[in-house]
Every structure is written in C-alpha cells, then in structure tokens.
Design an enzyme around this catalytic site. Structure first.
Site, PDB file in Angstrom:
ATOM      1  N   ASP A 158       0.869  -1.186   0.000  1.00 22.34           N
ATOM      2  CA  ASP A 158       0.000   0.000   0.000  1.00 22.34           C
ATOM      3  C   ASP A 158       0.901   1.229   0.000  1.00 22.34           C
ATOM      4  O   ASP A 158       1.092   1.885   1.021  1.00 22.34           O
ATOM      5  CB  ASP A 158      -0.904  -0.042   1.238  1.00 22.34           C
ATOM      6  CG  ASP A 158      -1.887   1.123   1.281  1.00 22.34           C
ATOM      7  OD1 ASP A 158      -2.137   1.734   0.224  1.00 22.34           O
ATOM      8  OD2 ASP A 158      -2.392   1.407   2.381  1.00 22.34           O
TER       9      ASP A 158
HETATM   10  C1  SPV Z   1      -6.943   1.854   3.883  1.00 21.24           C
HETATM   11  O1  SPV Z   1      -7.811   1.035   4.248  1.00 21.24           O
HETATM   12  O2  SPV Z   1      -6.270   1.711   2.855  1.00 21.24           O
HETATM   13  C2  SPV Z   1      -6.702   3.055   4.678  1.00 21.24           C
HETATM   14  C3  SPV Z   1      -6.944   3.016   6.127  1.00 21.24           C
HETATM   15  O3  SPV Z   1      -6.240   4.025   4.128  1.00 21.24           O
HETATM   16  S1  SPV Z   1      -5.439   2.630   6.889  1.00 21.24           S
HETATM   17  O4  SPV Z   1      -4.986   1.333   6.406  1.00 21.24           O
HETATM   18  O5  SPV Z   1      -5.729   2.640   8.295  1.00 21.24           O
HETATM   19  O6  SPV Z   1      -4.458   3.670   6.553  1.00 21.24           O
HETATM   20 MG    MG Z   2      -5.486   3.652   2.251  1.00 24.89          MG
END
Ligand code: SPV
Ligand code: MG
Length: 309
Positions: free
Chosen positions: A73
């Site tokens: 991510d």
């Molecule tokens: C996601 O679900 O990608 C988010 C929330 O942005 S977090 O993972 O808490 O950053």
């Molecule tokens: Mg996110």
C-alpha cells in the site's frame, strides 16, 4: 445510535423517494442523521458479500486492494489500475463506494482529472489524505511526511470544481496525528480542509485507544461530519465515538483479513493431509459461489434467448 444533528454540519437529508443516485446515497449516509458504517471491500466478490450482509456503503481500501494484487500500500498500483478494479466492484453492487484515493496521485491537476474519471465510472465519493506522493500505509513503521496545507487545499478545491455529480463526496483525511503532530495542528488542518470545500473530515489515528479522536471531536467546530477508522482502537464502543460526534465509521480491512486467515488455514490443511477429507465442511459450497455470481440468472437467460439450457 442516531447522530447529533448539531455535529453533522448543515446538511438536510433529502426525502428518500425511489432510487437515489449513488453519490446522493453516500452523502445521505455520511452527512445524514444516522451513524454511517462503511465496510471494506477489495474486489467485486467482497463488495457483494458486504452488500448481502446489509451494509449500505463500501470503503474501497487502498491497503486491501493493493494487498489483493500482491502489492504494498504505497502507490504501487496506479490510479487507473485502482479505478479499473473498483469499476468491477461498482458493477457488482447497488450501493455507493467511497474510494480511498491515497494522497491524490499527484498534484491538484492529476487529482482533479482523477476525480472526473472516478465520477464517470460511478464512484460515489473519494477520500484523500494529506501525505506526500507516493504515500505509504499509515501503519507502516517508517517516517511519514505531511503535504503543505496549501498544496492539499489546492487538491480539494480543484476536486470540488471537477466533480461530475453535485452530491459527489470529497472526504479530506488528515494524517497529522499519524505522523506525530499535535491536536492543534490537526484542528488547523481540518478547519482549512473544510474551508477549501471538503464535505467531511476523516481524522486518522494509529493509537490503540480513542483518546486522540475523542479530543479532536471535542474541539471540532462541527461544520462537517467526522469520519473515523477505528482499526487500532477497535475495542472502543461505537457509542463512545458517536456520542462524541463521530458521524461515520469505516471497518477498513476486515474482509480481506478474514479471507487471508481462512485461505491460510484451508490451504495449509490440504497441503498437509494431501486429500480433501473433511474440508468441505469448512468451506463455502459451490452453490454459494454460484449464488454470489448469480448463475441462476444466466441459466434463465439461456433458456429465454436460446430456448434451451
Ligand atoms: C486503507 O484502508 O487503505 C486506509 C486506512 O487508508 S489505513 O490502512 O488505516 O491507513
Ligand atoms: Mg489507504
């Protein structure tokens, strides 16, 4: 628990008459008087499962969509790839999707082009966070940096000028607490984002208690709804958050985490025992797979169009 109207800005919910546009549905959920709950989905199947469970809106999470593609991510997926994946989710359900648009994929220009394209594809609203591009997940144990207030507000203003539906939701997310800034900085940023045109403020925290969120909610001017992601402070009762003025809660990653746990357990068992003995009892049936993908509709259509199945 109903929302306190005084904490939900000046929005007046429209009367529900027939089928509202997806953007209007999402606005109603986040800005209306009832507490909103958004369930994470990372593909069409998980979107449908959440809809079947009763959720009225979905969170298209950058974390879980990236992970489902085997990626970090950290903007490893491009925005066009993300939008293609989310289009499949939109096709699969009749409920609105709030798309996690990371830090906006670039400057105000890139982000506003993205907002037009997302609107054209049927995305009901987007959430952007005030980190730099490329961003990295809030829980990654590495240094993270905030964008300047000015640059971030430029993205909000440009996005609102480029939305193609008047009810399209622009949720501005501040990561101030995540990067270790104080409550004052968080409030200054949230106020600036609201003034720039944000429809709701997502205040994120990676604390394992809700104290930061509750302190924010206590001082927030209540001009725009507050959205939270209680992943790390998961033990906090929902009422504690809504009584403090939180409008909407996002269950941000639990469908994928459930799937990973289950897939790991089952594949390990099959690998070890080298047979399917006893496995059927612990997995969903093929009939369920057909039902989730509406196989009966195809069988009926085949009879209708071809005269035989
Ligand atoms: C996601 O679900 O990608 C988010 C929330 O942005 S977090 O993972 O808490 O950053
Ligand atoms: Mg996110």
């Amino acid at each position: 628990m109903p929302k306190d109207h005084s904490k939900s800005g000046t929005y007046t919910a429209p009367p529900i008459t027939g089928h509202l546009p997806l953007a209007t549905q999402l606005r109603h959920i986040i800005c209306g008087p009832e507490t909103g709950f958004l369930m994470e989905a990372h593909n069409a199947l998980s979107a449908r499962i959440a809809e079947n469970a009763g959720f009225k809106a979905l969170w298209a999470s950058s974390l879980t969509i990236s992970a489902s593609m085997g990626l970090r991510d950290a903007n490893e997926l491009t925005w066009t790839q993300s939008l293609d994946l989310i289009s499949g989710m939109i096709d699969a359900v009749g409920i609105p999707i709030l798309m996690d648009a990371d830090s906006g994929y670039g400057d105000f220009n890139i982000f506003s082009r993205f907002v037009r394209k997302a609107g054209e594809r049927g995305v009901a609203g987007v959430c952007i966070e005030d980190k730099l591009f490329p961003k990295i997940n809030s829980f990654a144990k590495t240094e993270q940096h905030l964008a300047s207030v000015n640059d971030f507000c430029a993205k909000i203003r440009a996005a609102k000028d480029n939305q193609i539906h008047p009810d399209f939701m622009l949720v501005a997310r501040t990561e101030a607490l995540v990067v270790g800034a104080d409550l004052e900085e968080t409030l200054v940023r949230a106020e600036a984002y609201y003034e720039a045109g944000a429809d709701a403020i997502l205040v994120h925290s990676k604390s394992n208690t809700a104290h930061e969120i509750l302190a924010f909610a206590d001082k927030w001017s209540n001009k725009a709804p507050i959205v939270v992601v209680p992943t790390t402070y998961a033990d906090t009762p929902t009422d504690t958050l809504t009584n403090a003025g939180v409008s909407t809660l996002i269950w941000a990653n639990h469908s994928l985490r459930a799937a990973i746990r289950s897939m790991e357990d089952i594949t390990a068992r099959i690998f070890k025992q080298q047979s399917l003995n006893g496995i059927d009892a612990d997995v969903t049936s093929i009939e369920d797979v057909f039902s989730l993908t509406d196989m009966s509709e195809l069988i009926a259509a085949t009879k209708r169009y071809q005269g035989h199945s």
